[in-house]
Each structure stands twice: as C-alpha cells, then as structure tokens.
Scaffold this motif. Structure first.
Motif, short mmCIF file in Angstrom:
data_model
loop_
_atom_site.label_atom_id
_atom_site.label_comp_id
_atom_site.label_asym_id
_atom_site.label_seq_id
_atom_site.Cartn_x
_atom_site.Cartn_y
_atom_site.Cartn_z
N ASP A 35 9.20 -0.03 -11.64
CA ASP A 35 9.12 0.36 -10.23
C ASP A 35 8.21 1.58 -10.10
OD1 ASP A 35 10.59 2.56 -11.09
OD2 ASP A 35 12.32 2.14 -9.84
N ASP A 36 8.09 2.08 -8.89
CA ASP A 36 7.22 3.23 -8.64
C ASP A 36 7.95 4.56 -8.80
OD1 ASP A 36 4.99 1.70 -8.11
OD2 ASP A 36 5.49 1.48 -6.00
N VAL A 44 4.46 1.86 -20.82
CA VAL A 44 5.27 1.21 -21.84
C VAL A 44 6.04 2.25 -22.64
CG1 VAL A 44 5.18 -0.18 -23.94
CG2 VAL A 44 3.70 -0.75 -22.02
N LEU A 45 7.29 1.94 -22.93
CA LEU A 45 8.16 2.84 -23.68
C LEU A 45 8.73 2.08 -24.87
CD1 LEU A 45 9.78 5.51 -23.88
CD2 LEU A 45 11.44 4.48 -22.31
N VAL A 46 8.54 2.62 -26.05
CA VAL A 46 9.14 2.07 -27.27
C VAL A 46 10.14 3.10 -27.77
CG1 VAL A 46 8.74 1.28 -29.63
CG2 VAL A 46 7.06 0.77 -27.84
N GLU A 74 17.25 -4.58 -18.19
CA GLU A 74 16.83 -3.46 -17.35
C GLU A 74 17.48 -2.16 -17.77
OE1 GLU A 74 16.23 -4.03 -12.92
OE2 GLU A 74 17.97 -2.71 -12.93
N MET A 75 16.71 -1.08 -17.70
CA MET A 75 17.23 0.25 -18.03
C MET A 75 16.85 1.20 -16.89
SD MET A 75 16.29 2.68 -21.32
CE MET A 75 14.55 2.36 -21.18
N LYS A 76 17.82 1.97 -16.42
CA LYS A 76 17.56 2.97 -15.38
C LYS A 76 17.64 4.34 -16.03
CE LYS A 76 18.93 4.42 -10.77
NZ LYS A 76 19.84 4.16 -9.64
N ILE A 77 16.58 5.14 -15.83
CA ILE A 77 16.54 6.49 -16.41
C ILE A 77 16.41 7.52 -15.29
CG2 ILE A 77 15.54 5.67 -18.56
CD1 ILE A 77 12.86 6.84 -17.62
N ALA A 78 16.73 8.77 -15.62
CA ALA A 78 16.57 9.87 -14.67
C ALA A 78 15.91 11.04 -15.36
CB ALA A 78 17.93 10.29 -14.11
N SER A 79 15.00 11.68 -14.64
CA SER A 79 14.35 12.88 -15.15
C SER A 79 15.36 14.00 -15.26
CB SER A 79 13.23 13.29 -14.20
OG SER A 79 12.79 14.61 -14.48
N GLY A 86 14.01 6.07 -12.34
CA GLY A 86 13.02 5.00 -12.52
C GLY A 86 13.64 3.86 -13.30
N ILE A 87 13.01 2.71 -13.19
CA ILE A 87 13.49 1.49 -13.84
C ILE A 87 12.49 1.04 -14.89
CG2 ILE A 87 14.07 -0.96 -13.48
CD1 ILE A 87 16.08 0.78 -12.10
#
Length: 91
Positions: A35-36, A44-46, A74-79, A86-87
């Motif tokens: 998403d935005d 990309v995240l490894v 799906e993974m949801k992260i937060a700063s 973000g997703i």
C-alpha cells in the motif's frame, strides 16, 4: 501452588510453538510493499536473523518498525518513530 505452575507450563507450551513457527514463516520468501503507507527502504523486504528480532525490524542495527499483525499472505508494520502503518504482501 503446584496446580497454578502446571497450568502456566501447559499454556506456555501451547503458545510457544505458534510463536516460533510464525517467526520462521516471516523469514521465508520475501515481502513486497502492498500500500502507500509506511514502507522501509525499497519496495521489497527480506527478513532474516540479522534484521529481525522478535517483532521488531532493524535497519543498520537500529529498530525501525514493529510487526503488528501477520498471516500467511500479509504483514502490517508500524514505524517506531511516527506510528504510521504499512502493509507488506508475502511473495
């Protein structure tokens, strides 16, 4: 007292395998920004042992984001700094 201790051990043994398998699931394949919202450097995240510990994602040994939720796709992260979310989509 022994009964409470036994119940605690049984619950811990039921929860722990789920945490371990979830952690390994995160480290298989790669994750693409979905998403935005908040995103880390690049699209990309490894994830691996050097950039992920428990539910925290590190860049250059600095904690950057926390994993809020994750499922098979799906993974949801937060700063950590701003709280922006973000997703990422599992690939």
């Amino acid at each position: 007292m022994k009964r409470n201790y036994s119940i605690f051990i049984i619950l811990l043994l039921q929860i722990l395998p789920g945490c371990i398998s979830k952690n390994e699931q995160l480290k298989t394949g790669w994750w693409k920004q979905g998403d935005d919202g908040f995103h880390l450097d690049g699209d990309v995240l490894v994830l691996n042992d050097s950039n992920m510990r428990n539910d925290t994602i590190f860049i250059d040994n600095k904690p950057i984001a926390i994993i809020l939720t994750v499922n098979s796709h799906e993974m949801k992260i937060a700063s950590i700094a701003s709280g922006e979310t973000g997703i990422y989509i599992h690939k």
